[in-house]
Design a protein around this motif. Sequence first.
Motif, PDB file in Angstrom:
ATOM      1  N   ASP A   1      34.381 133.612  19.656  1.00  0.00           N
ATOM      2  CA  ASP A   1      33.345 133.184  20.600  1.00  0.00           C
ATOM      3  C   ASP A   1      32.582 131.954  20.146  1.00  0.00           C
ATOM      4  OD1 ASP A   1      33.042 134.215  23.063  1.00  0.00           O
ATOM      5  OD2 ASP A   1      32.068 136.069  22.390  1.00  0.00           O
ATOM      6  N   LYS A   2      32.443 131.801  18.832  1.00  0.00           N
ATOM      7  CA  LYS A   2      31.730 130.638  18.296  1.00  0.00           C
ATOM      8  C   LYS A   2      32.570 129.373  18.419  1.00  0.00           C
ATOM      9  CE  LYS A   2      27.881 131.903  15.679  1.00  0.00           C
ATOM     10  NZ  LYS A   2      27.279 132.601  16.807  1.00  0.00           N
ATOM     11  N   VAL A   3      33.883 129.549  18.433  1.00  0.00           N
ATOM     12  CA  VAL A   3      34.775 128.396  18.280  1.00  0.00           C
ATOM     13  C   VAL A   3      35.491 128.012  19.571  1.00  0.00           C
ATOM     14  CG1 VAL A   3      36.830 127.600  17.066  1.00  0.00           C
ATOM     15  CG2 VAL A   3      35.108 128.923  15.835  1.00  0.00           C
TER      16      VAL A   3
ATOM     17  N   MET B   1      23.771 125.728  15.962  1.00  0.00           N
ATOM     18  CA  MET B   1      24.849 125.663  14.971  1.00  0.00           C
ATOM     19  C   MET B   1      25.272 124.214  14.757  1.00  0.00           C
ATOM     20  SD  MET B   1      28.447 127.648  15.238  1.00  0.00           S
ATOM     21  CE  MET B   1      29.521 126.509  16.079  1.00  0.00           C
ATOM     22  N   GLU B   2      25.228 123.462  15.841  1.00  0.00           N
ATOM     23  CA  GLU B   2      25.650 122.068  15.830  1.00  0.00           C
ATOM     24  C   GLU B   2      25.034 121.250  14.693  1.00  0.00           C
ATOM     25  OE1 GLU B   2      26.382 120.613  19.669  1.00  0.00           O
ATOM     26  OE2 GLU B   2      25.847 118.572  19.167  1.00  0.00           O
ATOM     27  N   LYS B   3      23.788 121.599  14.328  1.00  0.00           N
ATOM     28  CA  LYS B   3      23.071 120.831  13.302  1.00  0.00           C
ATOM     29  C   LYS B   3      23.292 121.382  11.893  1.00  0.00           C
ATOM     30  CE  LYS B   3      19.673 121.606  16.287  1.00  0.00           C
ATOM     31  NZ  LYS B   3      18.348 122.140  16.574  1.00  0.00           N
TER      32      LYS B   3
ATOM     33  N   ARG C   1      37.408 138.567  12.950  1.00  0.00           N
ATOM     34  CA  ARG C   1      36.098 139.168  12.705  1.00  0.00           C
ATOM     35  C   ARG C   1      35.221 138.997  13.943  1.00  0.00           C
ATOM     36  NH1 ARG C   1      32.398 135.786   8.351  1.00  0.00           N
ATOM     37  NH2 ARG C   1      30.828 137.272   9.037  1.00  0.00           N
ATOM     38  N   PRO C   2      34.289 139.934  14.151  1.00  0.00           N
ATOM     39  CA  PRO C   2      33.467 139.872  15.359  1.00  0.00           C
ATOM     40  C   PRO C   2      32.784 138.514  15.525  1.00  0.00           C
ATOM     41  CG  PRO C   2      33.037 141.902  14.160  1.00  0.00           C
ATOM     42  CD  PRO C   2      33.957 141.095  13.307  1.00  0.00           C
ATOM     43  N   ARG C   3      32.798 137.997  16.711  1.00  0.00           N
ATOM     44  CA  ARG C   3      32.084 136.771  17.132  1.00  0.00           C
ATOM     45  C   ARG C   3      32.737 135.473  16.677  1.00  0.00           C
ATOM     46  NH1 ARG C   3      28.127 139.502  14.513  1.00  0.00           N
ATOM     47  NH2 ARG C   3      27.384 137.702  13.366  1.00  0.00           N
ATOM     48  N   PHE C   4      33.769 135.557  15.856  1.00  0.00           N
ATOM     49  CA  PHE C   4      34.396 134.320  15.376  1.00  0.00           C
ATOM     50  C   PHE C   4      34.952 133.494  16.540  1.00  0.00           C
ATOM     51  CE2 PHE C   4      37.514 131.452  13.633  1.00  0.00           C
ATOM     52  CZ  PHE C   4      37.079 131.139  12.356  1.00  0.00           C
TER      53      PHE C   4
ATOM     54  N   LEU D   1      28.349 133.045  10.592  1.00  0.00           N
ATOM     55  CA  LEU D   1      28.390 134.473  10.933  1.00  0.00           C
ATOM     56  C   LEU D   1      27.742 135.317   9.832  1.00  0.00           C
ATOM     57  CD1 LEU D   1      32.018 134.680  12.406  1.00  0.00           C
ATOM     58  CD2 LEU D   1      29.877 134.786  13.686  1.00  0.00           C
TER      59      LEU D   1
ATOM     60  N   VAL E   1      24.902 121.424   9.196  1.00  0.00           N
ATOM     61  CA  VAL E   1      25.855 120.860   8.247  1.00  0.00           C
ATOM     62  C   VAL E   1      25.291 120.783   6.832  1.00  0.00           C
ATOM     63  CG1 VAL E   1      27.265 119.591   9.917  1.00  0.00           C
ATOM     64  CG2 VAL E   1      25.218 118.521   8.976  1.00  0.00           C
TER      65      VAL E   1
ATOM     66  N   LEU F   1      33.032 127.286   7.565  1.00  0.00           N
ATOM     67  CA  LEU F   1      31.654 127.055   7.974  1.00  0.00           C
ATOM     68  C   LEU F   1      31.282 128.025   9.116  1.00  0.00           C
ATOM     69  CD1 LEU F   1      29.261 125.387   7.202  1.00  0.00           C
ATOM     70  CD2 LEU F   1      30.104 123.519   8.609  1.00  0.00           C
ATOM     71  N   VAL F   2      32.267 128.394   9.910  1.00  0.00           N
ATOM     72  CA  VAL F   2      32.050 129.414  10.933  1.00  0.00           C
ATOM     73  C   VAL F   2      31.680 130.736  10.240  1.00  0.00           C
ATOM     74  CG1 VAL F   2      33.028 130.690  12.888  1.00  0.00           C
ATOM     75  CG2 VAL F   2      33.731 128.322  12.489  1.00  0.00           C
TER      76      VAL F   2
ATOM     77  N   PHE G   1      28.443 120.144  14.145  1.00  0.00           N
ATOM     78  CA  PHE G   1      29.366 121.252  13.958  1.00  0.00           C
ATOM     79  C   PHE G   1      29.289 122.169  15.161  1.00  0.00           C
ATOM     80  CE2 PHE G   1      30.709 125.412  12.332  1.00  0.00           C
ATOM     81  CZ  PHE G   1      32.000 125.051  12.038  1.00  0.00           C
ATOM     82  N   ASN G   2      30.207 121.966  16.083  1.00  0.00           N
ATOM     83  CA  ASN G   2      30.228 122.791  17.290  1.00  0.00           C
ATOM     84  C   ASN G   2      31.622 122.729  17.922  1.00  0.00           C
ATOM     85  OD1 ASN G   2      29.680 124.232  19.552  1.00  0.00           O
ATOM     86  ND2 ASN G   2      27.942 122.984  20.223  1.00  0.00           N
ATOM     87  N   PRO G   3      32.574 123.418  17.293  1.00  0.00           N
ATOM     88  CA  PRO G   3      33.972 123.328  17.740  1.00  0.00           C
ATOM     89  C   PRO G   3      34.158 123.676  19.220  1.00  0.00           C
ATOM     90  CG  PRO G   3      33.797 124.699  15.768  1.00  0.00           C
ATOM     91  CD  PRO G   3      32.408 124.336  16.152  1.00  0.00           C
ATOM     92  N   LYS G   4      33.274 124.521  19.736  1.00  0.00           N
ATOM     93  CA  LYS G   4      33.419 124.955  21.119  1.00  0.00           C
ATOM     94  C   LYS G   4      33.180 123.828  22.119  1.00  0.00           C
ATOM     95  CE  LYS G   4      32.126 129.174  23.584  1.00  0.00           C
ATOM     96  NZ  LYS G   4      31.315 130.393  23.410  1.00  0.00           N
ATOM     97  N   ARG G   5      32.396 122.838  21.694  1.00  0.00           N
ATOM     98  CA  ARG G   5      32.132 121.692  22.580  1.00  0.00           C
ATOM     99  C   ARG G   5      33.365 120.814  22.766  1.00  0.00           C
ATOM    100  NH1 ARG G   5      27.574 118.028  20.698  1.00  0.00           N
ATOM    101  NH2 ARG G   5      28.319 116.458  22.154  1.00  0.00           N
TER     102      ARG G   5
ATOM    103  N   ASN H   1      25.287 128.026  19.798  1.00  0.00           N
ATOM    104  CA  ASN H   1      26.076 126.861  19.416  1.00  0.00           C
ATOM    105  C   ASN H   1      25.269 125.561  19.331  1.00  0.00           C
ATOM    106  OD1 ASN H   1      28.185 128.804  19.694  1.00  0.00           O
ATOM    107  ND2 ASN H   1      29.614 127.086  19.834  1.00  0.00           N
TER     108      ASN H   1
END
Lengths: 84, 191
Positions: free
Chosen positions: B25-27, A64-66, B20-23, A49, A68, A44-45, B69-73, A61
């Motif tokens: 950072d998103k997570v 992105m959170e929403k 890959r670029p930005r991966f 991207l 789904v 999903l990431v 969906f926000n693994p970084k949180r 982010n």
Amino acid sequence: MKKEELLAKLKTIVKPYIQDEEAYTKLSEETDFINDLKINSANLVDVILDVEDEFDIRIENDDMEKMVSVKAAMAIVNEKLAAK
Amino acid sequence: MIGNDIVDLQQAAKDSNWQRPRFLDKVFTKEEQKLISNSEDKHQMVWLLWSMKEAAYKVNVQQFEKRFFNPKRLVCKLFSFEKGMVSIDNESYFTSSEITEDYVYTVATLNEEKKYKTHCFKMEQTDFKLQSQFLKKQLLTTVAKIENYNIKELMIKKTEVGVPQLFNNFEKLLTSFSLTHCGRYSGFVYL
């Protein structure tokens, strides 16, 4: 962007990551990335991207959170495109 | 409440490119990215932290019945390779991981729980639906045996937010459990 056009683009983007072909064929606004298409959450990431690359936008982010479902993704893309 | 997550390291290398670029950072938070870059086996560290976040997320969804969906949180802290903690907002979850050459497997709990039963196994069959059926059957067989239920009366149903629940003869059981699979590996845990 027109609904149909956006939906078609999203459909192409998610294709490499789906694990449920049947749900993919029936993809609509109501489709859920994880529950229906069985996209694994790491992929999903990649979807996010790929969406960023395809539309030349950046999704924070908090947005992105929403993301789904197809519907939520369409709303966010349109919002970002409008703000461009 | 309990959550688990398994990552087949070989499968993850095929399916995801965390370079890959930005991966990253998103997570991952800055601190987590430091853990990764300082680690001898970066691939393993990426997926260890990932499995901690996923397992903790599964507990969080059971608690608050809200998907996101926000693994970084979900912020990871490692006490050792096997023991850690994941925090989100005001909640913290204890994590316990098993790290092998082939997979990383994490169980997350609300309390420092030691009584859960967990099992992971390897399957040659990688078809998503067959794997899912097999995994559910493994869980039901174990629960039926240990808790003395008739397996034919046991059933798994998902809630609207996707949390699986266990029913015995249509009566909801309080057993908290979690299922996971990735590539060749599957695992269940229950409390």
